[in-house]
Design an enzyme around this catalytic site. Structure first.
Site, PDB file in Angstrom:
ATOM      1  N   CYS A  30      43.901  39.647  37.913  1.00  0.00           N
ATOM      2  CA  CYS A  30      44.640  40.308  38.563  1.00  0.00           C
ATOM      3  C   CYS A  30      44.189  41.253  39.387  1.00  0.00           C
ATOM      4  O   CYS A  30      43.207  42.105  39.200  1.00  0.00           O
ATOM      5  CB  CYS A  30      46.026  40.948  37.828  1.00  0.00           C
ATOM      6  N   CYS A  33      45.614  44.831  39.191  1.00  0.00           N
ATOM      7  CA  CYS A  33      44.227  45.023  38.231  1.00  0.00           C
ATOM      8  C   CYS A  33      43.711  46.567  38.455  1.00  0.00           C
ATOM      9  O   CYS A  33      42.814  47.270  37.835  1.00  0.00           O
ATOM     10  CB  CYS A  33      44.506  44.264  37.048  1.00  0.00           C
TER      11      CYS A  33
END
Length: 105
Positions: A30, A33
């Site tokens: 991600c 993230c």
């Protein structure tokens, strides 16, 4: 560094904590993230002794992500007394996360 929490340790580290706990639900693949991770690491140092900053890899630990309805990552939840008291979905500035912790100190 934020404390790595797993499904096996979530109950003890997060739900039974006597301090507020900020949990970053993330995954290695991600991109957003990876933007939140350094913020969590900074907060870990700034809130040492006052709050717990933790992270859960949702690929390896799906039980609590599912239990708390984490469908998009990054999702950051703040727990106090075993209950979710704050939620932030998506990337936010460091001040946003700090305000969410400060509200429960």
């Amino acid at each position: 560094m934020a404390l790595e929490v797993t499904d096996a340790t979530f109950d003890e580290v997060v739900l039974k904590s006597d301090k507020p706990v900020m949990v970053d639900f993330w995954a290695a693949w991600c991109g957003p993230c990876r933007m939140v991770a350094p913020i969590m690491d900074q907060l870990t140092g700034e809130y040492e002794g006052k709050a717990v900053i933790a992270k859960v890899d949702v690929d390896a630990n799906q039980e609590f992500a599912a239990k708390y309805g984490v469908r998009n990552i990054p999702t950051v939840l703040v727990f106090k007394g075993g209950e979710v008291v704050e939620k932030q979905v998506g990337v936010a500035p460091k001040t946003t996360y700090a305000e969410k912790i400060d509200a429960h100190l």
